[in-house]
Design a protein around this motif. Structure first.
Motif, PDB file in Angstrom:
ATOM      1  N   LEU A   1       6.701  13.831  -6.407  1.00 26.33           N
ATOM      2  CA  LEU A   1       5.373  14.011  -7.015  1.00 26.33           C
ATOM      3  C   LEU A   1       4.237  14.396  -6.059  1.00 26.33           C
ATOM      4  O   LEU A   1       3.832  13.471  -5.108  1.00 26.33           O
ATOM      5  N   PHE A   2       3.715  15.329  -6.191  1.00 29.54           N
ATOM      6  CA  PHE A   2       2.305  16.109  -5.355  1.00 29.54           C
ATOM      7  C   PHE A   2       1.254  16.398  -6.301  1.00 29.54           C
ATOM      8  O   PHE A   2       1.296  16.811  -7.529  1.00 29.54           O
ATOM      9  N   SER A   3       0.046  15.748  -5.721  1.00 28.16           N
ATOM     10  CA  SER A   3      -1.077  15.927  -6.480  1.00 28.16           C
ATOM     11  C   SER A   3      -2.437  16.163  -5.698  1.00 28.16           C
ATOM     12  O   SER A   3      -2.427  15.488  -4.854  1.00 28.16           O
ATOM     13  N   ARG A   4      -3.210  16.759  -6.234  1.00 27.28           N
ATOM     14  CA  ARG A   4      -4.399  17.267  -5.518  1.00 27.28           C
ATOM     15  C   ARG A   4      -5.323  15.718  -5.388  1.00 27.28           C
ATOM     16  O   ARG A   4      -5.972  15.587  -4.468  1.00 27.28           O
ATOM     17  N   ASP A   5      -5.274  14.852  -6.427  1.00 30.49           N
ATOM     18  CA  ASP A   5      -6.002  13.772  -6.812  1.00 30.49           C
ATOM     19  C   ASP A   5      -4.961  12.496  -6.930  1.00 30.49           C
ATOM     20  O   ASP A   5      -3.812  12.938  -7.175  1.00 30.49           O
ATOM     21  N   ASN A   6      -5.550  11.433  -6.878  1.00 35.11           N
ATOM     22  CA  ASN A   6      -4.785  10.253  -7.227  1.00 35.11           C
ATOM     23  C   ASN A   6      -4.156  10.264  -8.545  1.00 35.11           C
ATOM     24  O   ASN A   6      -4.709  10.786  -9.556  1.00 35.11           O
ATOM     25  N   VAL A   7      -2.983   9.697  -8.917  1.00 34.14           N
ATOM     26  CA  VAL A   7      -2.243   9.641 -10.084  1.00 34.14           C
ATOM     27  C   VAL A   7      -2.117   8.149 -10.785  1.00 34.14           C
ATOM     28  O   VAL A   7      -1.706   7.585  -9.739  1.00 34.14           O
ATOM     29  N   THR A   8      -2.479   7.933 -12.013  1.00 31.97           N
ATOM     30  CA  THR A   8      -2.403   6.385 -12.296  1.00 31.97           C
ATOM     31  C   THR A   8      -0.636   6.369 -12.721  1.00 31.97           C
ATOM     32  O   THR A   8      -0.347   6.987 -13.588  1.00 31.97           O
ATOM     33  N   LEU A   9       0.105   5.600 -11.877  1.00 35.00           N
ATOM     34  CA  LEU A   9       1.427   5.423 -12.144  1.00 35.00           C
ATOM     35  C   LEU A   9       1.672   4.239 -13.254  1.00 35.00           C
ATOM     36  O   LEU A   9       1.119   2.986 -13.036  1.00 35.00           O
ATOM     37  N   PRO A  10       2.477   4.246 -14.228  1.00 33.87           N
ATOM     38  CA  PRO A  10       2.767   3.200 -15.180  1.00 33.87           C
ATOM     39  C   PRO A  10       3.547   2.015 -14.295  1.00 33.87           C
ATOM     40  O   PRO A  10       4.246   2.328 -13.105  1.00 33.87           O
ATOM     41  N   PRO A  11       3.330   0.714 -14.784  1.00 33.25           N
ATOM     42  CA  PRO A  11       4.228  -0.339 -13.980  1.00 33.25           C
ATOM     43  C   PRO A  11       5.650   0.153 -13.917  1.00 33.25           C
ATOM     44  O   PRO A  11       6.138  -0.620 -13.091  1.00 33.25           O
ATOM     45  N   SER A  12       6.059   0.868 -14.905  1.00 33.29           N
ATOM     46  CA  SER A  12       7.787   0.796 -14.693  1.00 33.29           C
ATOM     47  C   SER A  12       8.271   1.564 -13.833  1.00 33.29           C
ATOM     48  O   SER A  12       9.482   1.713 -13.690  1.00 33.29           O
ATOM     49  N   VAL A  13       7.433   2.296 -13.096  1.00 33.36           N
ATOM     50  CA  VAL A  13       7.816   3.050 -11.970  1.00 33.36           C
ATOM     51  C   VAL A  13       7.991   3.060 -10.597  1.00 33.36           C
ATOM     52  O   VAL A  13       7.194   2.553 -10.129  1.00 33.36           O
ATOM     53  N   HIS A  14       9.204   3.139 -10.046  1.00 33.61           N
ATOM     54  CA  HIS A  14       9.167   2.475  -8.630  1.00 33.61           C
ATOM     55  C   HIS A  14       8.504   3.661  -7.634  1.00 33.61           C
ATOM     56  O   HIS A  14       8.831   5.005  -7.984  1.00 33.61           O
ATOM     57  N   TRP A  15       7.599   3.387  -6.757  1.00 29.16           N
ATOM     58  CA  TRP A  15       7.212   4.480  -6.070  1.00 29.16           C
ATOM     59  C   TRP A  15       7.047   4.040  -4.499  1.00 29.16           C
ATOM     60  O   TRP A  15       6.980   3.108  -4.232  1.00 29.16           O
ATOM     61  N   LEU A  16       6.891   5.209  -3.896  1.00 26.47           N
ATOM     62  CA  LEU A  16       6.674   5.192  -2.252  1.00 26.47           C
ATOM     63  C   LEU A  16       5.615   6.319  -2.255  1.00 26.47           C
ATOM     64  O   LEU A  16       5.674   7.445  -2.437  1.00 26.47           O
ATOM     65  N   ARG A  17       4.550   6.089  -1.490  1.00 29.71           N
ATOM     66  CA  ARG A  17       3.523   6.860  -0.896  1.00 29.71           C
ATOM     67  C   ARG A  17       3.777   7.219   0.336  1.00 29.71           C
ATOM     68  O   ARG A  17       4.029   6.548   1.296  1.00 29.71           O
ATOM     69  N   LYS A  18       3.509   8.523   0.544  1.00 32.92           N
ATOM     70  CA  LYS A  18       3.743   9.088   1.986  1.00 32.92           C
ATOM     71  C   LYS A  18       2.437  10.001   2.433  1.00 32.92           C
ATOM     72  O   LYS A  18       1.930  10.374   1.517  1.00 32.92           O
ATOM     73  N   ALA A  19       2.297   9.816   3.546  1.00 34.19           N
ATOM     74  CA  ALA A  19       1.306  10.305   4.214  1.00 34.19           C
ATOM     75  C   ALA A  19       1.244  12.043   4.010  1.00 34.19           C
ATOM     76  O   ALA A  19       2.307  12.573   4.360  1.00 34.19           O
ATOM     77  N   ALA A  20       0.402  12.680   3.593  1.00 38.48           N
ATOM     78  CA  ALA A  20       0.345  14.226   3.452  1.00 38.48           C
ATOM     79  C   ALA A  20      -1.140  14.483   3.174  1.00 38.48           C
ATOM     80  O   ALA A  20      -2.007  13.847   3.166  1.00 38.48           O
ATOM     81  N   SER A  21      -1.248  16.131   3.465  1.00 35.65           N
ATOM     82  CA  SER A  21      -2.421  16.569   3.135  1.00 35.65           C
ATOM     83  C   SER A  21      -2.974  16.486   1.597  1.00 35.65           C
ATOM     84  O   SER A  21      -4.016  16.537   1.429  1.00 35.65           O
ATOM     85  N   VAL A  22      -1.933  16.019   0.876  1.00 34.47           N
ATOM     86  CA  VAL A  22      -2.133  15.971  -0.583  1.00 34.47           C
ATOM     87  C   VAL A  22      -1.657  14.400  -0.821  1.00 34.47           C
ATOM     88  O   VAL A  22      -0.848  14.121  -0.413  1.00 34.47           O
ATOM     89  N   THR A  23      -1.805  13.979  -2.098  1.00 41.06           N
ATOM     90  CA  THR A  23      -1.228  12.750  -2.474  1.00 41.06           C
ATOM     91  C   THR A  23       0.294  13.110  -2.833  1.00 41.06           C
ATOM     92  O   THR A  23       0.654  13.986  -3.590  1.00 41.06           O
ATOM     93  N   HIS A  24       1.075  12.232  -2.084  1.00 42.09           N
ATOM     94  CA  HIS A  24       2.822  12.782  -2.197  1.00 42.09           C
ATOM     95  C   HIS A  24       3.166  11.280  -2.595  1.00 42.09           C
ATOM     96  O   HIS A  24       3.362  10.316  -1.894  1.00 42.09           O
TER      97      HIS A  24
ATOM     98  N   VAL B   1       0.888  -1.170   0.071  1.00 41.90           N
ATOM     99  CA  VAL B   1      -0.097  -0.173   0.112  1.00 41.90           C
ATOM    100  C   VAL B   1       0.783   1.234  -0.068  1.00 41.90           C
ATOM    101  O   VAL B   1       0.544   2.299  -0.518  1.00 41.90           O
ATOM    102  N   PHE B   2       2.152   1.134   0.751  1.00 41.22           N
ATOM    103  CA  PHE B   2       2.817   2.308   0.754  1.00 41.22           C
ATOM    104  C   PHE B   2       4.292   2.399  -0.136  1.00 41.22           C
ATOM    105  O   PHE B   2       4.768   3.394  -0.285  1.00 41.22           O
ATOM    106  N   ALA B   3       4.550   1.169  -0.846  1.00 47.78           N
ATOM    107  CA  ALA B   3       5.833   1.262  -1.462  1.00 47.78           C
ATOM    108  C   ALA B   3       5.711  -0.137  -2.471  1.00 47.78           C
ATOM    109  O   ALA B   3       4.875  -1.027  -2.370  1.00 47.78           O
ATOM    110  N   ARG B   4       6.169   0.120  -3.684  1.00 48.73           N
ATOM    111  CA  ARG B   4       6.191  -1.096  -4.725  1.00 48.73           C
ATOM    112  C   ARG B   4       6.953  -2.176  -4.392  1.00 48.73           C
ATOM    113  O   ARG B   4       6.585  -3.190  -4.847  1.00 48.73           O
ATOM    114  N   GLN B   5       8.068  -1.783  -3.924  1.00 45.02           N
ATOM    115  CA  GLN B   5       8.988  -2.785  -3.598  1.00 45.02           C
ATOM    116  C   GLN B   5       9.603  -2.707  -2.281  1.00 45.02           C
ATOM    117  O   GLN B   5      10.892  -2.746  -2.067  1.00 45.02           O
TER     118      GLN B   5
END
Length: 864
Positions: free
Chosen positions: A691-714, A649-653
């Motif tokens: 990356l900061f966004s007001r709404d959710n962003v659809t990330l491509p499968p090739s991108v490594h990601w980490l989600r961080k708690a914030a008042s906006v999507t981070h 939920v918070f990280a790809r790997q």
């Protein structure tokens, strides 16, 4: 405005909390009258009010992915369970519970599984944390009895912490110890840990032994005790234990543990000469393939030295979860019956009589790791998972996920709508969360406290005990589960503890069985046994003698080699809890350590070309994870440390347990999560970005990601394929106006709609620095002038104020740069920093890091 006394839902310290609800807003403070914490709270406990929102909650039952009412969910569950039991027998069903459950929930689940379904396949995530300690106590005392209290810690002359980073894992108890050390400086503190952790901040001696070698140290200590007049003959098998230890002189111990001989002798001398000594141990001891023997090696030295069962003395297992102890009391482990009874003919007959059942399981059930292996083999066809996330927390997590994916019936009782485990669920039950629950928990010192509800139950969330009782009714056992209130469940549990006891079983709270509901509602914290002194020999019905176990030290099963040269240690960090379903939603708890990181010694970093901030791929024969490098003098060469908390939920790997083999202690079934042979390689992605966004962003499968708690999507992102095409396409599809800048490898993008900032992205070859607080402020109040917009695009603040830097004090949001500036301006002590910035003045968890910053900036004697 209302105030309610309740208990913290995090670690086993069991802190009292006063929760205040004022116009719908929840705030908390420590309960000055609770004996566990006397008003203190750690940063996680202090942030509890911020976890009570309904964002991300599971609020309604679901069957096969579709919302339904309780009647349909219960009927469907009962029908499917009955079908599996009728065709394959009760052994095809299993429950997997949690130390996050209340005692009443645990009791109901254990009664249904063992007493009426008729198999003992109910285990718990406490198997991963404390089962070696349980085995050690039962082998030594005949019962699962922790013989110490927190007052013993404060009253001791020598406090030994082994395999325990209490400063981060049990912060309030650590602060009690630190206060006792300040008041009695002659108290000695020894920390035994391969890493130099925050706990070492108050240590007089740190033994940085080889990973997994603790058993050799304590067997050698037993030998030294016996040479100086220790007593072993008074204990069953004591002479055998002493004979095995005789082969472990200090020289052999030093070689086995890879410690200087002088340090080994110093520790031995201090322990033997101390009038009172107490040993605090937790995961670093328990999570081992020889964890049970290590626990008994610790108990042995206390028995032989006489440093047990008197003030300031004893072997003290620190429980990892708020109610792991309560789960042990009711038989939540597959290897126990209820009320600390065992799978012995006399106990089996007694429990069957009390419950009025002819279906009581007669043999122990599957323990956690083997339970999920049995699911994978198709032997267990239905599993009910309650309040825990085994897809993240169990070793070999990829195999656990594969097992759940093929299991015909997965039932999940959960608070969160989305967890790694619930993604495999066929049936989801919405459970009550902290603040809504009503029941009891038991902490590390055997103290029972009330968790009280102070919030209404949202949506269709229900107590776990109620859900269990309804399923029992669907299966035809409703008469035995006809409780109408949690108080009735507790009363039955308490009555069972005294049933045909006659002073033979240490666990006895039967004096609480007849409390009225009003008395139970007002019940103050109480230690068991209730109304009688603790007698450690009560568990031994024949000889009445305690037992010393002969222990032959073993090395860790994880053996590094040329392909996998590092030993990986997993563990907790200061501001997160378990798999982050609660703490991960609180922005300030994500600031101290915001992503998976791997700590590595400077010599290893130099050898492998690693610098702090690099992304590392860490792999074992079982899996792969990605973490950011943190070069640390505190780390032993050839050893790594990675936090256990991150998940899908918070990280790809980010799951460390994808690497860990399911190797377990044969006595306790506890996995060896502390040592895994791994290798590392530096990953140099083409770009990294924030990356900061007001709404959710659809990330491509090739991108490594980490989600961080914030008042906006981070998100923190990285990738080998260019970021420009997919991100531009995403923004253009929304019809947003774009503002971008590029210089060399750096690319910045802002997206606007009707004057509002919708998305902000900064990327470069290496991760660019961003001030999250200022970016979030820009989303709340979009920059109005061209100058402000261009300053934001460039990544600079329009007011040119320096960013506070990495958060050190989460209570007050004080950053490292701010602290360093205060030190330069004359704050040359922790107290001075506290007066100026408030850091270190609330929970105290950041004090070790404040001391480290002072030590780096000033002469060592200037830091306090």
């Amino acid at each position: 405005m209302t105030e309610t006394r309740t208990t913290c839902p995090y670690c086993g310290v069991g802190c009292g909390v006063i929760a205040r609800v004022d116009q719908g807003e929840v705030s908390v403070r420590g309960d000055e009258n609770h004996p566990a914490n006397v008003g203190r709270l750690c940063v996680k406990g202090a942030a509890l009010g911020e976890t009570t929102g309904l964002a991300g909650r599971l609020l309604h039952p679901q069957v096969d992915g579709e919302r339904c009412d309780w009647e349909q969910a219960l009927a469907t569950t009962g029908e499917r369970l009955r079908s599996i039991i009728d065709e394959f027998g009760p052994q095809a069903v299993a429950f997997y519970a949690s130390g996050q459950l209340l005692t009443e929930d645990y009791y109901a689940a254990n009664k249904l599984m063992k007493g009426f379904i008729g198999a003992a396949n109910i285990d718990t995530n406490s198997r991963l944390c404390m089962s070696s300690a349980v085995t050690g106590y039962k082998r030594a005392f005949g019962a699962d009895v922790v013989p110490c209290s927190y007052l013993d810690v404060e009253q001791s002359d020598l406090v030994v912490l082994v395999g325990s980073n209490a400063a981060w894992a049990h912060p309030v108890l650590y602060q009690r110890l630190a206060q006792a050390k300040r008041e009695r400086p002659q108290m000695k503190i020894v920390v035994i840990d391969p890493r130099r952790t925050a706990t070492c901040d108050i240590a007089d001696l740190h033994l940085a032994l080889a990973p997994g070698s603790d058993g050799g140290l304590f067997v050698g200590l037993l030998h030294a005790i016996m040479q100086r007049g220790g007593e072993a003959g008074a204990f069953d098998e004591g002479e055998q234990a002493a004979a095995v230890a005789a082969d472990w002189p200090p020289e052999r111990v030093a070689q086995f543990c890879e410690l200087p001989l002088m340090e080994v002798n110093t520790f031995f001398d201090w322990f033997i000469s101390a009038p009172r000594a107490i040993t605090l141990y937790t995961m670093g001891i328990n999570q081992s393939a020889s964890g049970s023997d290590k626990c008994n090696a610790i108990i042995n030295v206390h028995l032989a030295s006489g440093k047990i069962h008197r003030p300031g003395c004893g072997p003290f297992s620190l429980t990892g979860q708020p109610n792991a102890m309560g789960g042990r009391e009711v038989g939540g482990l597959a290897t126990q019956l209820a009320a600390h009874m065992n799978f012995e003919p006399e106990d089996l007959a007694r429990v069957a009589r009390f419950w009025g059942t002819e279906r009581l399981a007669q043999t122990p059930g599957l323990m956690a790791v083997e339970l999920f292996e049995a699911i994978g083999r198709g032997e267990v066809k239905a599993v009910w998972i309650m309040g825990t996330n085994p897809a993240v927390s169990l070793p070999d997590s990829l195999a656990v996920c594969q097992a759940l994916a093929t299991c015909p019936l997965v039932i999940v009782s959960e608070v969160a709508a989305d967890t790694d485990t619930s993604r495999f669920a066929h049936i989801r039950f919405p459970a009550q969360a902290w603040g809504e629950k009503n029941g009891t928990v038991t902490n590390s010192e055997r103290r029972i406290s009330r968790q009280r509800a102070f919030l209404p139950s949202p949506g269709e969330a229900r107590p776990d005990w109620w859900i269990v009782a309804q399923i029992a009714r669907e299966l035809g056992y409703g008469e035995a589960f006809a409780w109408q209130h949690a108080h009735e469940v507790f009363s039955e549990h308490a009555a069972l503890s005294g049933y045909e006891n006659n002073g033979r079983r240490a666990f006895d709270i039967s004096r609480l069985a007849n409390l009225t509901r009003e008395q139970w509602d007002e019940m103050t914290p109480v230690q068991w046994p209730v109304g009688k002194p603790l007698d450690l020999t009560r568990g031994w019905r024949d000889s009445g003698r305690l037992r010393m176990l002969p222990v032959l030290p073993e090395r860790t099963r994880a053996r590094p080699d040329a392909r996998y040269p590092f030993i990986l240690n997993s563990g907790r960090i200061r501001d997160q809890w378990h798999t982050m379903t609660r703490t991960g939603t609180v922005a300030r708890l994500m600031q101290h350590i915001a992503e998976p990181r791997v700590e590595i010694a400077p010599s290893d970093a130099a050898l492998h070309g690693v610098q702090s901030g690099d992304l590392l791929r860490i792999s074992s024969p079982r899996g792969l994870m990605v973490a950011r490098a943190f070069v640390s003098e505190a780390q032993r060469p050839r050893s790594l440390f990675v936090p256990m908390h991150w998940n899908a939920v918070f990280a790809r790997q980010g799951k460390v347990n994808t690497l860990v083999a399911p190797v377990c202690c044969p006595q306790s079934g506890q996995p060896e999560s502390k040592q895994t042979a791994v290798r590392i390689s530096v990953w140099q992605p083409a770009w990294q970005g924030e990356l900061f966004s007001r709404d959710n962003v659809t990330l491509p499968p090739s991108v490594h990601w980490l989600r961080k708690a914030a008042s906006v999507t981070h998100y923190t992102l990285a990738g080998d394929k260019p970021a420009l095409p997919w991100l531009m396409a995403f923004c253009e599809a929304q019809g947003w106006q774009l503002q971008q800048a590029q210089a060399g490898t750096a690319w910045h993008l802002l997206a606007w709609h009707n004057g509002e900032l919708m998305l902000a992205f900064w990327s470069d070859r290496h991760l660019p620095e961003t001030d999250s607080a200022r970016v979030e402020a820009a989303f709340a109040r979009s920059p109005a002038t061209a100058f402000e917009r261009h300053a934001l695009l460039s990544g600079q603040a329009a007011d040119e104020q320096r960013a506070p830097g990495r958060t050190v004090c989460s209570c007050y949001g004080v950053g490292e740069n701010t602290i360093q500036e205060a030190i330069r301006n004359g704050c040359h002590s922790v107290a001075a920093l506290g007066r100026t910035l408030r850091c270190g003045t609330n929970c105290g968890s950041c004090i070790p890091e404040l001391n480290a910053l002072l030590a780096r900036a000033l002469l060592p004697e200037a830091a306090d």
